[in-house]
Design an enzyme around this catalytic site. Structure first.
Site, PDB file in Angstrom:
ATOM      1  N   SER A 248     -38.856   8.176   5.381  1.00 34.28           N
ATOM      2  CA  SER A 248     -39.998   8.913   4.866  1.00 34.28           C
ATOM      3  C   SER A 248     -39.695  10.399   4.798  1.00 34.28           C
ATOM      4  CB  SER A 248     -41.221   8.634   5.733  1.00 34.28           C
ATOM      5  OG  SER A 248     -41.585   9.781   6.446  1.00 34.28           O
ATOM      6  N   LYS A 249     -40.469  11.050   3.965  1.00 37.30           N
ATOM      7  CA  LYS A 249     -40.283  12.488   3.792  1.00 37.30           C
ATOM      8  C   LYS A 249     -40.402  13.211   5.132  1.00 37.30           C
ATOM      9  CE  LYS A 249     -42.089  12.592  -0.805  1.00 37.30           C
ATOM     10  NZ  LYS A 249     -43.083  12.997  -1.738  1.00 37.30           N
ATOM     11  N   ARG A 250     -41.186  12.608   6.016  1.00 35.34           N
ATOM     12  CA  ARG A 250     -41.415  13.274   7.296  1.00 35.34           C
ATOM     13  C   ARG A 250     -40.148  13.494   8.102  1.00 35.34           C
ATOM     14  NH1 ARG A 250     -44.921   9.786  10.341  1.00 35.34           N
ATOM     15  NH2 ARG A 250     -44.694   8.454   8.522  1.00 35.34           N
ATOM     16  N   TYR A 251     -39.160  12.612   7.914  1.00 29.73           N
ATOM     17  CA  TYR A 251     -37.928  12.799   8.684  1.00 29.73           C
ATOM     18  C   TYR A 251     -37.076  13.923   8.114  1.00 29.73           C
ATOM     19  CZ  TYR A 251     -39.433   8.445  10.668  1.00 29.73           C
ATOM     20  OH  TYR A 251     -40.174   7.498  11.277  1.00 29.73           O
ATOM     21  N   GLY A 252     -37.483  14.393   6.951  1.00 30.08           N
ATOM     22  CA  GLY A 252     -36.832  15.593   6.427  1.00 30.08           C
ATOM     23  C   GLY A 252     -35.439  15.368   5.873  1.00 30.08           C
TER      24      GLY A 252
END
Ligand code: GLU
Length: 479
Positions: A248-252
């Protein structure tokens, strides 16, 4: 029938690996059959819109080598290809859908909608406005009352379709809600725009993530109301970071751009992404775009999620790096030399010569070259080496001999240094392996280096090499 696929990203930020895979599969599928690949910008959700994100989409596709045949910048007669420029089209079709009974006007206020929330926090619209009379609707619209248009989903029954990847999918209409199709600002929601656009743009195969698998029966109702032919669907399995978490985008670290910045080659990223959820018949792993186009097909798409394995991606990248000629390798490597401690200090081409066969990703380069500038006291035990049977005494002998011979060497090249040191061994009564081991440790102070003793000596230059040999000799003598 010409196959037409599309990629329909929302400009909400960087290009996530999952989105890029969707684009890639849609592109490969179209190209494989000689069809067309269309780019459509889905920017109707103004709250999620991010400035510059459209540019990111174009740049990413260009860098990845995914070329669209039609899109905002390439008219193919189905434009505009940007949803915010198609407002009038959606309005017209939404009104038509109301006439056909597939949708209805709704004037419910925010407060009323909120009051429909049950004890578990779940809210489902109760079709309150479904049976408003035509005249009442017209009067309220004329009076300027805000409204939305909602889909009229049958209260009972089931919707089924055959997904090309997942097979038969059936959903109870009871589980679906009368979602908004046209918002009060006149913008469509995804639920409506995807159908109108896919139809008007002649999309034959809709390829997208599994998150849309169970809402597709809802979209099919719209196709059916209009009497339009439903497209074929191919929903793609999720990509996971590990067994439990979705990438996910959250993991960058899940953006195409981040991987390019880390020093992955775009063609290697594309190759790797292609294999996240698809495998060719012969299980080949390294494939360029032409090979991917050639072997891509639905039968190789997996139903189960795939894990994003960066170790494998590094390995694959390394296969691509190894094939680069020296000039090209150097061109990619220079920005990383510039970011490292060797910036401006050495001949980059010489560094590239020793690194080109040993680099997995360009982002590792600073770590591989910084040691050149980090020379200092090191553990003298490093000179002891079992394989070559090097002892400290032998190392001292080698370095001593190397020092006096090298100080007289005029032409400071890898070959010249190699020949000179090799020629000394017999006279010193040591083996060549011992000489090169000792000199490599002496000039680097490390057990593992990219490149051998004489390659490092050439890069360091005569003066620095002699200084380091002196230092090592000192270290070995002061035991
Ligand atoms: N704009 C949608 C998304 O980015 C597209 C989904 C689709 O391909 O239909 O998720």
């Amino acid at each position: 029938m010409e196959i037409r696929t599309r990629f329909a990203p929302s400009p909400t930020g960087f290009m996530h690996i999952g989105n890029l895979r969707t684009a890639l599969y849609a592109y490969l599928y179209a190209r494989h059959s000689g069809g067309k690949f269309i780019l459509r910008i889905e920017d109707t959700d103004r709250e999620r819109y991010v400035d510059g994100a459209v540019e990111v989409i174009y740049n990413t596709l260009r860098t990845a080598g995914i070329e669209h045949d039609e899109g905002p910048d390439k008219d193919g007669g189905c434009g505009p290809y940007v949803q915010s420029e198609r407002k009038e089209i959606y309005k017209k079709y939404a009104e038509r859908l109301v006439e056909l009974g597939g949708a209805y006007y709704c004037f419910c206020t925010k407060e009323r909608l909120e009051s429909l929330t049950d004890a578990n926090g779940v809210r489902k619209y109760d079709k309150h406005c479904l049976n408003l009379g035509k005249e009442e609707v017209a009067a309220r619209i004329a009076a300027g009352e805000p409204y939305v248009i909602r889909q009229n989903i049958p209260a009972t029954g089931k919707g089924s379709y055959t997904d090309l990847v997942y097979g038969e999918i059936t959903v109870d209409y009871e589980d679906l809600e009368d979602n908004v199709l046209l918002k009060s600002d006149g913008m469509p929601t995804y639920n409506f725009a995807n159908v109108v656009d896919d139809h008007l743009m002649g999309i034959t195969h809709v390829i997208r993530g599994t998150e849309y698998l169970s809402s597709t029966p809802k979209y099919n109702l719209i196709y059916d109301s209009f009497g339009w032919k439903r497209p074929q669907y191919m929903h793609l399995p999720p990509i996971m970071k590990d067994e439990k978490r979705k990438l996910s985008k959250r993991y960058g670290d899940a953006n195409f751009e981040d991987f390019v910045k880390k020093g992955y080659l775009p063609e290697a990223i594309v190759n790797f992404i292609a294999l996240l959820g698809w495998s060719p018949k012969n299980n080949t792993e390294k494939m360029n775009m032409a090979e991917l186009i050639n072997s891509f097909g639905i039968e190789g798409i997996s139903k189960s999620s795939s894990i994003f394995d960066e170790v494998k991606m590094r390995w694959l990248n390394c296969q691509y790096v190894k094939e680069l000629d020296l000039q090209t390798f150097n061109r990619y490597a220079v920005p990383y030399y510039e970011k490292s401690k060797v910036k401006g200090k050495y001949d980059y081409m010489k560094l590239s010569r020793i690194l080109s066969g040993r680099t997995e990703i360009f982002g590792d380069i600073p770590d591989h070259v910084n040691f050149l500038e980090e020379y200092g006291p090191f553990d003298v035990a490093l000179f002891e080496h079992q394989k070559t049977k090097t002892t400290r005494e032998i190392a001292l002998k080698a370095i001593d001999g190397a020092l006096s011979a090298l100080s007289g060497l005029e032409e400071w090249t890898n070959d010249g240094i190699y020949a000179l040191l090799g020629g000394l061994c017999e006279g010193l009564g040591i083996k060549k392996g011992q000489m090169f081991w000792a000199v490599r440790i002496a000039v680097s102070g490390r057990e593992v280096t990219p490149g051998g003793a004489t390659e490092l000596a050439e890069i360091l230059g005569k003066e620095e090499t002699l200084r380091r040999l002196e230092f090592a000799k000192e270290l070995l003598s002061n035991r």
